[in-house]
Structure formats: structure tokens, C-alpha cells
Design a protein around this motif. Structure first.
Motif, PDB file in Angstrom:
ATOM      1  N   GLN A  31       6.717 -29.809  95.325  1.00 50.04           N
ATOM      2  CA  GLN A  31       7.848 -29.322  94.536  1.00 50.04           C
ATOM      3  C   GLN A  31       7.674 -29.611  93.044  1.00 50.04           C
ATOM      4  N   TYR A  32       7.929 -28.586  92.207  1.00 54.74           N
ATOM      5  CA  TYR A  32       7.966 -28.738  90.762  1.00 54.74           C
ATOM      6  C   TYR A  32       9.432 -28.726  90.337  1.00 54.74           C
ATOM      7  N   PHE A  33       9.794 -29.590  89.405  1.00 52.58           N
ATOM      8  CA  PHE A  33      11.196 -29.648  89.026  1.00 52.58           C
ATOM      9  C   PHE A  33      11.332 -30.183  87.598  1.00 52.58           C
ATOM     10  N   PRO A  34      12.425 -29.810  86.900  1.00 54.79           N
ATOM     11  CA  PRO A  34      12.656 -30.349  85.559  1.00 54.79           C
ATOM     12  C   PRO A  34      13.248 -31.751  85.641  1.00 54.79           C
ATOM     13  N   ALA A  35      12.453 -32.749  85.310  1.00 57.08           N
ATOM     14  CA  ALA A  35      12.918 -34.137  85.337  1.00 57.08           C
ATOM     15  C   ALA A  35      13.656 -34.463  84.038  1.00 57.08           C
ATOM     16  N   ILE A  36      14.634 -35.334  84.133  1.00 56.44           N
ATOM     17  CA  ILE A  36      15.458 -35.698  82.984  1.00 56.44           C
ATOM     18  C   ILE A  36      14.894 -36.946  82.308  1.00 56.44           C
ATOM     19  N   LEU A  37      14.754 -36.872  80.991  1.00 52.99           N
ATOM     20  CA  LEU A  37      14.366 -38.043  80.212  1.00 52.99           C
ATOM     21  C   LEU A  37      15.611 -38.842  79.855  1.00 52.99           C
ATOM     22  N   LYS A  38      15.669 -40.072  80.291  1.00 57.40           N
ATOM     23  CA  LYS A  38      16.809 -40.922  79.984  1.00 57.40           C
ATOM     24  C   LYS A  38      16.325 -42.140  79.195  1.00 57.40           C
ATOM     25  N   PRO A  39      16.781 -42.298  77.963  1.00 60.13           N
ATOM     26  CA  PRO A  39      16.361 -43.462  77.171  1.00 60.13           C
ATOM     27  C   PRO A  39      16.922 -44.753  77.748  1.00 60.13           C
ATOM     28  N   GLU A  40      16.041 -45.635  78.218  1.00 62.15           N
ATOM     29  CA  GLU A  40      16.467 -46.885  78.840  1.00 62.15           C
ATOM     30  C   GLU A  40      16.327 -48.049  77.858  1.00 62.15           C
ATOM     31  N   PRO A  41      17.285 -48.963  77.826  1.00 58.62           N
ATOM     32  CA  PRO A  41      17.149 -50.165  76.993  1.00 58.62           C
ATOM     33  C   PRO A  41      15.871 -50.922  77.341  1.00 58.62           C
ATOM     34  N   GLY A  42      15.203 -51.445  76.329  1.00 68.19           N
ATOM     35  CA  GLY A  42      13.958 -52.177  76.550  1.00 68.19           C
ATOM     36  C   GLY A  42      12.722 -51.329  76.432  1.00 68.19           C
ATOM     37  N   THR A  43      12.878 -49.999  76.235  1.00 69.31           N
ATOM     38  CA  THR A  43      11.724 -49.135  76.038  1.00 69.31           C
ATOM     39  C   THR A  43      11.551 -48.850  74.548  1.00 69.31           C
ATOM     40  N   LEU A  44      10.326 -48.517  74.161  1.00 70.68           N
ATOM     41  CA  LEU A  44      10.039 -48.213  72.770  1.00 70.68           C
ATOM     42  C   LEU A  44      10.846 -47.010  72.295  1.00 70.68           C
ATOM     43  N   GLU A  45      10.992 -46.003  73.159  1.00 72.98           N
ATOM     44  CA  GLU A  45      11.741 -44.805  72.794  1.00 72.98           C
ATOM     45  C   GLU A  45      13.200 -45.121  72.476  1.00 72.98           C
ATOM     46  N   TYR A  46      13.766 -46.039  73.235  1.00 73.07           N
ATOM     47  CA  TYR A  46      15.170 -46.411  73.040  1.00 73.07           C
ATOM     48  C   TYR A  46      15.387 -47.004  71.643  1.00 73.07           C
ATOM     49  N   LEU A  47      14.392 -47.754  71.169  1.00 72.21           N
ATOM     50  CA  LEU A  47      14.525 -48.398  69.869  1.00 72.21           C
ATOM     51  C   LEU A  47      14.260 -47.446  68.700  1.00 72.21           C
ATOM     52  N   LEU A  48      13.379 -46.468  68.911  1.00 71.44           N
ATOM     53  CA  LEU A  48      13.029 -45.571  67.812  1.00 71.44           C
ATOM     54  C   LEU A  48      14.151 -44.568  67.517  1.00 71.44           C
ATOM     55  N   GLU A  49      14.504 -43.763  68.495  1.00 67.41           N
ATOM     56  CA  GLU A  49      15.596 -42.790  68.441  1.00 67.41           C
ATOM     57  C   GLU A  49      15.659 -42.003  67.122  1.00 67.41           C
ATOM     58  N   GLN A  50      14.533 -41.509  66.680  1.00 65.37           N
ATOM     59  CA  GLN A  50      14.494 -40.599  65.542  1.00 65.37           C
ATOM     60  C   GLN A  50      13.134 -39.914  65.575  1.00 65.37           C
ATOM     61  N   GLN A  51      12.902 -38.947  64.704  1.00 64.56           N
ATOM     62  CA  GLN A  51      11.645 -38.217  64.734  1.00 64.56           C
ATOM     63  C   GLN A  51      10.789 -38.625  63.538  1.00 64.56           C
ATOM     64  N   PHE A  52       9.613 -39.201  63.808  1.00 66.39           N
ATOM     65  CA  PHE A  52       8.711 -39.577  62.737  1.00 66.39           C
ATOM     66  C   PHE A  52       7.347 -39.913  63.344  1.00 66.39           C
ATOM     67  N   ILE A  53       6.378 -40.156  62.460  1.00 67.50           N
ATOM     68  CA  ILE A  53       5.037 -40.558  62.890  1.00 67.50           C
ATOM     69  C   ILE A  53       4.829 -42.012  62.487  1.00 67.50           C
ATOM     70  N   LEU A  54       4.500 -42.851  63.454  1.00 66.91           N
ATOM     71  CA  LEU A  54       4.268 -44.266  63.212  1.00 66.91           C
ATOM     72  C   LEU A  54       2.771 -44.478  63.001  1.00 66.91           C
ATOM     73  N   ASN A  55       2.388 -44.965  61.821  1.00 69.38           N
ATOM     74  CA  ASN A  55       0.988 -45.178  61.472  1.00 69.38           C
ATOM     75  C   ASN A  55       0.546 -46.557  61.964  1.00 69.38           C
ATOM     76  N   LEU A  56       0.180 -46.631  63.234  1.00 73.04           N
ATOM     77  CA  LEU A  56      -0.223 -47.904  63.826  1.00 73.04           C
ATOM     78  C   LEU A  56      -1.545 -48.401  63.258  1.00 73.04           C
ATOM     79  N   LYS A  57      -2.414 -47.484  62.877  1.00 72.40           N
ATOM     80  CA  LYS A  57      -3.704 -47.869  62.300  1.00 72.40           C
ATOM     81  C   LYS A  57      -3.499 -48.680  61.023  1.00 72.40           C
ATOM     82  N   LYS A  58      -2.645 -48.177  60.140  1.00 69.86           N
ATOM     83  CA  LYS A  58      -2.381 -48.880  58.893  1.00 69.86           C
ATOM     84  C   LYS A  58      -1.666 -50.206  59.151  1.00 69.86           C
TER      85      LYS A  58
END
Length: 296
Positions: free
Chosen positions: A217-244
Motif C-alpha cells: 500500500q502507498y499512502f500520504p503520510a502526515i508529518l507531525k513536528p514532535e518535541p525533541g526533534t531538530l525540525e521542531y526547533l527550527l520551524e522556519q525555512q532557511f539553509i544551515l551552513n554546518l560546514k562553516k
């Protein structure tokens, strides 16, 4: 329709398991755009690096070795062994792989004697190598990512003046092995070979949908921002320059590396406890996503 030796059901099964993420309208739109773009110079070349499915390289060998009867028999024997390389519980049949691998080595010797153009010879030799890579999975945990890295390096050798963008899952692009992974990623092998010429871009998402698969089965899964994840803390659109940030030994890296990392892909439930700052050079954050649309 992908057939080998007149038996196509196992091949269709393999194609269904491994190729479905690309069988989407979004991929079709990209290919149509590339076709339009390539009407003039410079042109885009689209080349695969993975070797999970053996059917394409096997078909090329079947077209290459057509005249000598003993060569045709050898290719047919390789094809028969490949069709039975997985047992019913999807365990890899190592002894059968060793037999097929030995037959491929014989085929390589035969290839040297064939009258082919340099390009035909190079691609035939490379497709034999793809099958060697596929057959090594019974004894090498790194077989897939190591093989993809080697294939990309070979493509670069054939196109020394080209700029190359590699499209793969975050866990393949990663520069380092995560704590929960049993194998090294493609990016780690590329970093060893290319040093600073290799730059990895990871993607993280906050919310929305993505196409997932469980069983048939193929299905549209829902993305839910969970506390403790990196996505939950970022919550905006940008590029993080980890190399620098690594070069500057930024204190924020300690904060970032304490967060778990969701490896969004075919499986909707995978979370890694890893040092994200070691995995990528740049991290692109997208707040909202939409699921792809499967071609039925």
C-alpha cells in the motif's frame, strides 16, 4: 515490462519493491523538463548509481553476448542464479552468489576478446561490475553505499569536465555513519575520495505530507513536528551552513547534535540518534511539504 530468461514475475516484484519512489508524476514532470532543456546546449545527462536491481545490467550483457553459444549459455546460467538469489524469506543465498560471481569473472575474460567500440566495452565492463557489487551483499554490510560511491566516481571519470549533482536519501548522502546504522553511507566513501570537492546537502521538513509505503500500500503520510526533534526547533525555512559552523567550532553545534533526526523516506517511522553536524555540509529546512502522486 522487465523479463529475464522468460520469467518475469520475480523481476516485476523487484521493480515494485525498489523503484516505486520514482514512479511518480513529479518525476515524470522533471524528465519532461529535462527533455525540453536538452533541446539546446549545454545538455543534462541523467545516470543512475544504485545496483539494488540486477535486471538492467543483465539485459545489457544479454545483448552483448549473442553470437557465441558458450557465452550465451554462461549468461543464461548467471540469469538463472540471479532469479533464485533470494530465498523465500528474502535472505540472500550466499553460495549461489559466489557461483554467479565466478561466472561473471569468466565473462569478463571473454569480454576482452570481443570487438566492441571503446564506449561499448566500457559500459559492458561497468555492468559486469554492477552485478559484482550486487552479489557482494551477502558478505559486505557496506555493499550498496560503497558500490554507489564507486559508480559515481566512475561516472565522474567518464565526464571529467562535468558538474554532478547526486540525488539520494539523506542517509546515503550523509558524510558520516549514524549511531544506529550498521553500514557506512555513500557520502562517507565520497568524502574519503573527493575530500573538499564533495559537499552534502541534507533536507529536513517540519509538517505536511509525503508518500510512504507499508506492504503493498502507498499512502500520504502526515508529518507531525514532535518535541525533541531538530525540525521542531527550527520551524522556519532557511539553509544551515554546518560546514562553516564546524570550521568555526560554533557552540550551537552542541545544541543541534542533542536533537534526534527524522530520516523521512519510504518508511514513515525512522528516527536516528546521531550527530547531525557530522552528516551534512548544509541542511536545507522546508517548513511544509506535499506528498508525491503515484503513477498507477
Amino acid at each position: 515490462n522487465y523479463t529475464v530468461g522468460g520469467i518475469d514475475n520475480p523481476i516485476r516484484l523487484l521493480i515494485g519493491i525498489y523503484m516505486w519512489p520514482w514512479r511518480t508524476h513529479e518525476m515524470l514532470n522533471m524528465i519532461e523538463w529535462m527533455k525540453t532543456f536538452n533541446a539546446s546546449e549545454p545538455r543534462i545527462t541523467f545516470t543512475g548509481v544504485d545496483m539494488q536491481v540486477y535486471t538492467a545490467p543483465l539485459r545489457l550483457l544479454q545483448r552483448t553476448f549473442t553470437k557465441d553459444e558458450s557465452e550465451k549459455c554462461l549468461v543464461s546460467e548467471i540469469a538463472r542464479n540471479l532469479r533464485h538469489i533470494y530465498t523465500e524469506d528474502y535472505q540472500f543465498y550466499t553460495e549461489l552468489a559466489k557461483k554467479a560471481d565466478a561466472d561473471l569473472t569468466v565473462l569478463e575474460l571473454r569480454l576482452k576478446q570481443k570487438k566492441l567500440t571503446p564506449m561499448q566495452h566500457a559500459w559492458a565492463q561497468r555492468n559486469i561490475e554492477l552485478l559484482h557489487q550486487f552479489l557482494s551483499q551477502g558478505e559486505d554490510l557496506d555493499w550498496r553505499d560503497k558500490g554507489m560511491a564507486n559508480n559515481l566516481l566512475w561516472i565522474m571519470q567518464q565526464n571529467p569536465d562535468a558538474r554532478i549533482a547526486v540525488w539520494a536519501h539523506n542517509t546515503h548522502i550523509s558524510r558520516s555513519q549514524s549511531k544506529t546504522s550498521s553500514s557506512r553511507p555513500m557520502g562517507a566513501f565520497l568524502k574519503d575520495s573527493l575530500a573538499d570537492d564533495f559537499r552534502s546537502f541534507g533536507f529536513v521538513c517540519f509538517e505536511g505530507e509525503f508518500t510512504a509505503k507499508k506492504g503493498p500500500q502507498y499512502f500520504p503520510a502526515i508529518l507531525k513536528p514532535e518535541p525533541g526533534t531538530l525540525e521542531y526547533l527550527l520551524e522556519q525555512q532557511f539553509i544551515l551552513n554546518l560546514k562553516k559552523m564546524r570550521e568555526e567550532k560554533a557552540h550551537a553545534l552542541q545544541w543541534i547534535d542533542k536533537q534526534v533526526f527524522r530520516a523521512i523516506g519510504a518508511n514513515p517511522d525512522v528516527v536516528y540518534d546521531t550527530r547531525v553536524s557530522d552528516m551534512f555540509d548544509y541542511l536545507i529546512f522546508i517548513r511544509n511539504t506535499s506528498a508525491s502522486h503515484m503513477i498507477q
